[in-house]
Design an enzyme around this catalytic site. Sequence first.
Site, short mmCIF file in Angstrom:
data_model
loop_
_atom_site.label_atom_id
_atom_site.label_comp_id
_atom_site.label_asym_id
_atom_site.label_seq_id
_atom_site.Cartn_x
_atom_site.Cartn_y
_atom_site.Cartn_z
N HIS A 80 -6.12 24.86 -46.32
CA HIS A 80 -6.16 25.83 -47.01
C HIS A 80 -4.65 26.06 -47.77
O HIS A 80 -4.72 26.09 -48.94
CB HIS A 80 -6.38 27.05 -46.30
N HIS A 136 -4.61 29.27 -37.81
CA HIS A 136 -3.47 28.34 -38.02
C HIS A 136 -2.35 29.14 -37.27
O HIS A 136 -2.17 30.37 -37.40
CB HIS A 136 -2.98 27.86 -39.48
#
Length: 218
Positions: A80, A136
Amino acid sequence: KFPVEFGIPLLMAALVQVHSGSFVDWHHFALALIEAFAIESSFKKWMNLVGKPRPDWHARVATGDPAVMREGRTSYPSGHAAETFMTFGLLSLYLMAKLKLFTRQSQGHFAKVVLCLVPLGFAAFITMSRVAAYKHDFADVNAGMLIGLCSAFLAYLINYQNPLCHETAARPRTRPLPPAPTWLKQLLGADAETLSNASLAQDAPQVEQGIQDPLLGG
């Protein structure tokens, strides 16, 4: 996520063309977007082969689903972060060049700076949402940001001049046509000299000068 990451930059570039009326410019921006995505995806996929557990790795193991656990080992770098900073970073470079941010001072200069940074701010918001969602850690998103920005800058330079120091940075680069193959010459019944001259004409300086962009005042 792809409609947002690709749709917004393409739409913004299309809105610029309403004023400039240059389809070539939009074509080069779309081409730069595709090339940047190819570069970014290549780096990310190769790095994902090494694997790094996501912060929620233990929760994934508890599910017992092999697909969920396999996807849980693709934390580094963040996809992303790489994709959003690639697409919106390219849009920021495009706006910087169009507004001549680094090549010409004008009234409202700081407002132009803010406008050019808005896409990067949106990319940063999406990136930090991945950290907040426990998908993340900061090392993942930092690496993704670096890959995305480098891919965007390289793809921009392939299709445009350097926006940091070139007065005509917003003008798309011209690409010469390759020489016509022998079979095409025979098919069209044209002699080699005529087709060669047509190809060489693409290299002439006046082609570069012929691209008129009202936003550049040229």
